[in-house]
Design an enzyme around this catalytic site. Sequence first.
Site, PDB file in Angstrom:
ATOM      1  N   ASP A  47       0.930  -1.459  -0.175  1.00 43.08           N
ATOM      2  CA  ASP A  47      -0.006   0.203   0.066  1.00 43.08           C
ATOM      3  C   ASP A  47       1.042   1.538  -0.154  1.00 43.08           C
ATOM      4  O   ASP A  47       2.070   1.631   0.689  1.00 43.08           O
ATOM      5  CB  ASP A  47      -1.002   0.159   0.810  1.00 43.08           C
ATOM      6  CG  ASP A  47      -2.014   1.310   1.158  1.00 43.08           C
ATOM      7  OD1 ASP A  47      -2.171   2.376   1.108  1.00 43.08           O
ATOM      8  OD2 ASP A  47      -3.558   0.369   1.252  1.00 43.08           O
ATOM      9  N   GLU A  98      -7.654   4.300  -7.061  1.00 42.09           N
ATOM     10  CA  GLU A  98      -8.661   6.160  -6.631  1.00 42.09           C
ATOM     11  C   GLU A  98      -9.482   5.755  -6.348  1.00 42.09           C
ATOM     12  O   GLU A  98     -10.314   5.170  -7.481  1.00 42.09           O
ATOM     13  CB  GLU A  98      -7.900   6.660  -7.164  1.00 42.09           C
ATOM     14  CG  GLU A  98      -6.217   7.506  -7.169  1.00 42.09           C
ATOM     15  CD  GLU A  98      -5.864   8.117  -5.775  1.00 42.09           C
ATOM     16  OE1 GLU A  98      -6.914   8.329  -5.662  1.00 42.09           O
ATOM     17  OE2 GLU A  98      -4.726   8.203  -5.472  1.00 42.09           O
ATOM     18  N   THR A 146     -15.353  -2.449 -10.084  1.00 44.32           N
ATOM     19  CA  THR A 146     -16.801  -1.239  -9.612  1.00 44.32           C
ATOM     20  C   THR A 146     -18.022  -1.764 -10.927  1.00 44.32           C
ATOM     21  O   THR A 146     -17.560  -1.535 -11.419  1.00 44.32           O
ATOM     22  CB  THR A 146     -16.840   0.354  -9.153  1.00 44.32           C
ATOM     23  OG1 THR A 146     -18.210   0.832  -8.917  1.00 44.32           O
ATOM     24  CG2 THR A 146     -15.654   0.518 -10.992  1.00 44.32           C
ATOM     25  N   ASP A 147     -19.041  -1.416 -10.551  1.00 46.46           N
ATOM     26  CA  ASP A 147     -20.639  -1.797 -10.248  1.00 46.46           C
ATOM     27  C   ASP A 147     -20.827  -0.353 -11.799  1.00 46.46           C
ATOM     28  O   ASP A 147     -21.232   0.090 -13.160  1.00 46.46           O
ATOM     29  CB  ASP A 147     -21.817  -1.720  -9.993  1.00 46.46           C
ATOM     30  CG  ASP A 147     -22.614  -1.063  -9.325  1.00 46.46           C
ATOM     31  OD1 ASP A 147     -21.142   0.048  -8.655  1.00 46.46           O
ATOM     32  OD2 ASP A 147     -23.263  -0.968  -8.608  1.00 46.46           O
ATOM     33  N   GLU A 148     -20.064   0.454 -10.927  1.00 45.90           N
ATOM     34  CA  GLU A 148     -19.530   2.052 -11.792  1.00 45.90           C
ATOM     35  C   GLU A 148     -19.534   1.947 -13.363  1.00 45.90           C
ATOM     36  O   GLU A 148     -20.045   2.784 -14.066  1.00 45.90           O
ATOM     37  CB  GLU A 148     -18.975   3.683 -11.483  1.00 45.90           C
ATOM     38  CG  GLU A 148     -19.977   3.741 -10.251  1.00 45.90           C
ATOM     39  CD  GLU A 148     -19.096   4.926  -9.517  1.00 45.90           C
ATOM     40  OE1 GLU A 148     -18.996   5.353  -9.988  1.00 45.90           O
ATOM     41  OE2 GLU A 148     -19.153   4.268  -8.499  1.00 45.90           O
ATOM     42  N   TYR A 172     -13.202   8.409 -12.506  1.00 45.03           N
ATOM     43  CA  TYR A 172     -12.724   7.608 -11.982  1.00 45.03           C
ATOM     44  C   TYR A 172     -13.669   6.172 -12.636  1.00 45.03           C
ATOM     45  O   TYR A 172     -12.588   5.022 -12.624  1.00 45.03           O
ATOM     46  CB  TYR A 172     -13.628   8.109 -10.423  1.00 45.03           C
ATOM     47  CG  TYR A 172     -13.891   6.378 -10.171  1.00 45.03           C
ATOM     48  CD1 TYR A 172     -12.605   5.320  -9.643  1.00 45.03           C
ATOM     49  CD2 TYR A 172     -15.398   5.725  -9.572  1.00 45.03           C
ATOM     50  CE1 TYR A 172     -12.806   4.076  -8.968  1.00 45.03           C
ATOM     51  CE2 TYR A 172     -15.013   4.396  -9.036  1.00 45.03           C
ATOM     52  CZ  TYR A 172     -13.946   3.717  -8.410  1.00 45.03           C
ATOM     53  OH  TYR A 172     -14.844   2.245  -8.128  1.00 45.03           O
ATOM     54  N   LYS A 176     -11.209   2.461 -14.130  1.00 42.28           N
ATOM     55  CA  LYS A 176     -11.728   1.137 -13.917  1.00 42.28           C
ATOM     56  C   LYS A 176     -12.119   0.568 -14.611  1.00 42.28           C
ATOM     57  O   LYS A 176     -11.404  -0.801 -15.171  1.00 42.28           O
ATOM     58  CB  LYS A 176     -12.544   1.000 -12.442  1.00 42.28           C
ATOM     59  CG  LYS A 176     -12.241   2.325 -11.205  1.00 42.28           C
ATOM     60  CD  LYS A 176     -11.326   0.693 -10.618  1.00 42.28           C
ATOM     61  CE  LYS A 176     -11.239  -0.112 -10.497  1.00 42.28           C
ATOM     62  NZ  LYS A 176     -10.399  -0.940  -9.570  1.00 42.28           N
TER      63      LYS A 176
END
Length: 359
Positions: A47, A98, A146-148, A172, A176
Site C-alpha cells: 500500500d 483511486e 466496480t459496478d460504475e 473514476y 476502472k
Amino acid sequence: MTKNITDDSSTSLAAPILITGGAGFIGSNFIHHWYEQYPSDRIIVLDALTYAGNRQNLADIESKANLRFVKGDIGDRALVDQLLEEEGIGAIAHFAAESHVDRSIVAPDAFIQTNVVGTFTLLEAFRHHWVKQGQPANYRFLHVSTDEVYGSLDLEDPAFTETTPYAPNSPYSASKAGSDHLARAYYHTYGLPTIITNCSNNYGPYHFPEKLIPLICINILLGKPLPIYGDGLNIRDWLYVQDHCRALDVVINQGKPGETYNIGGNNEIKNIDLVQMICELMDELAPNLPVSPASKLITFVKDRPGHDRRYAIDATKIKTELGWEPQQTISTGLRQTIEWYLTHRHWWEALLPQAAIKS
C-alpha cells in the site's frame, strides 16, 4: 483442487497472497477476513499509504508473524517483481485504486496513473512471474472493480449483469473500466488466470470519512449539515463489506479464470431514504446528539457533474455458480456500521483533516 471457505483446512488455493491497497477500506476488511479464514497463509500487503490508506486499519493484526506490510506503489515494477519473487506469490488480490468520484472530477490524473497504469504494471509483473514458475494452474489474479463501469440505469431498467455493455460516466469509472479491460485481455492473450469482480457500493468498518455513509454518521455526531446531492433520489445498491469479502474469498478459491462475477447486496435504496435511515438509527444509538432529531441536519446541495441516477447489481451468476449470497440487509448492516463508528471515534477523528476535498 479448489477449496470451499467452510473447509477446516487453513490454507487457501494459491498461497502466499499479495494484497494491494490493503490499508484501504475494502482491502483492510479483506485482510482481516483472510487472516481469520486462513491463519496459516502468508499475507503480503502492498500500500502506498495515500490519503485513504491507513495503517491503523491493520493495527490489530500487523504484528502477526505471517503478515508483512510493505509501503510502496503498485506502479513500481522493480518493487513488485521483488515481492513476487522473494515471497513466492501465488495470488494477487488487487484492491489498490483511486476510488472517490468527486476527487476524480477535480483531479483525474491520479486515477489514470493508479487505476490504469498501476494495474498494467501489476499484470505484467505477475505474468512474468507466472511464466517463470511454469504457469501454475492454481495461480490467481483477482481484479476488484466496480459496478460504475456499466454507467447509469433508468428506474425501469434491469440490473447490471456480467454482459452489460460498459458505459462509464466519470473519470473514476472510466479508469476502472480501462483496468477491467486490461485484466480481461491478459487472460485472453496470455492465458494469465485473471478474474474480475464488479461490486456495488460497499459500507462498513474502516470506511474513509468522505464517503456517504461515514460522512453522514460523523456529521451527525458533530452537529454538522448532512449534504445530499440534487434531489436525493439517486439509487444505489449497498453491499456490506464483510459480505463482499466472503464473496471475494469464494471467487479466488472457486471462481473460473477469465470470468467476471458481479457482487451486489440486493439493497437498492434512494440516497435520501438511506440518510433518513441513518438519522433514525443515530437517534436511537447515540445519546445526547448535538442536534436531535438528526434529520434536522439534512441539507440539499448542488448535484455533482455526471451524477449517475441508479446502479443495481444482478448477482445471479455468483449465487448460481459459486453459492454466494449476502447475509446482511441494509438495516442489519447499517446498525453494525453505526455501532462501529460510535465505538471507534478515535479512528475517524484522526482522519478528518484528510477527508476534505481540495479544489
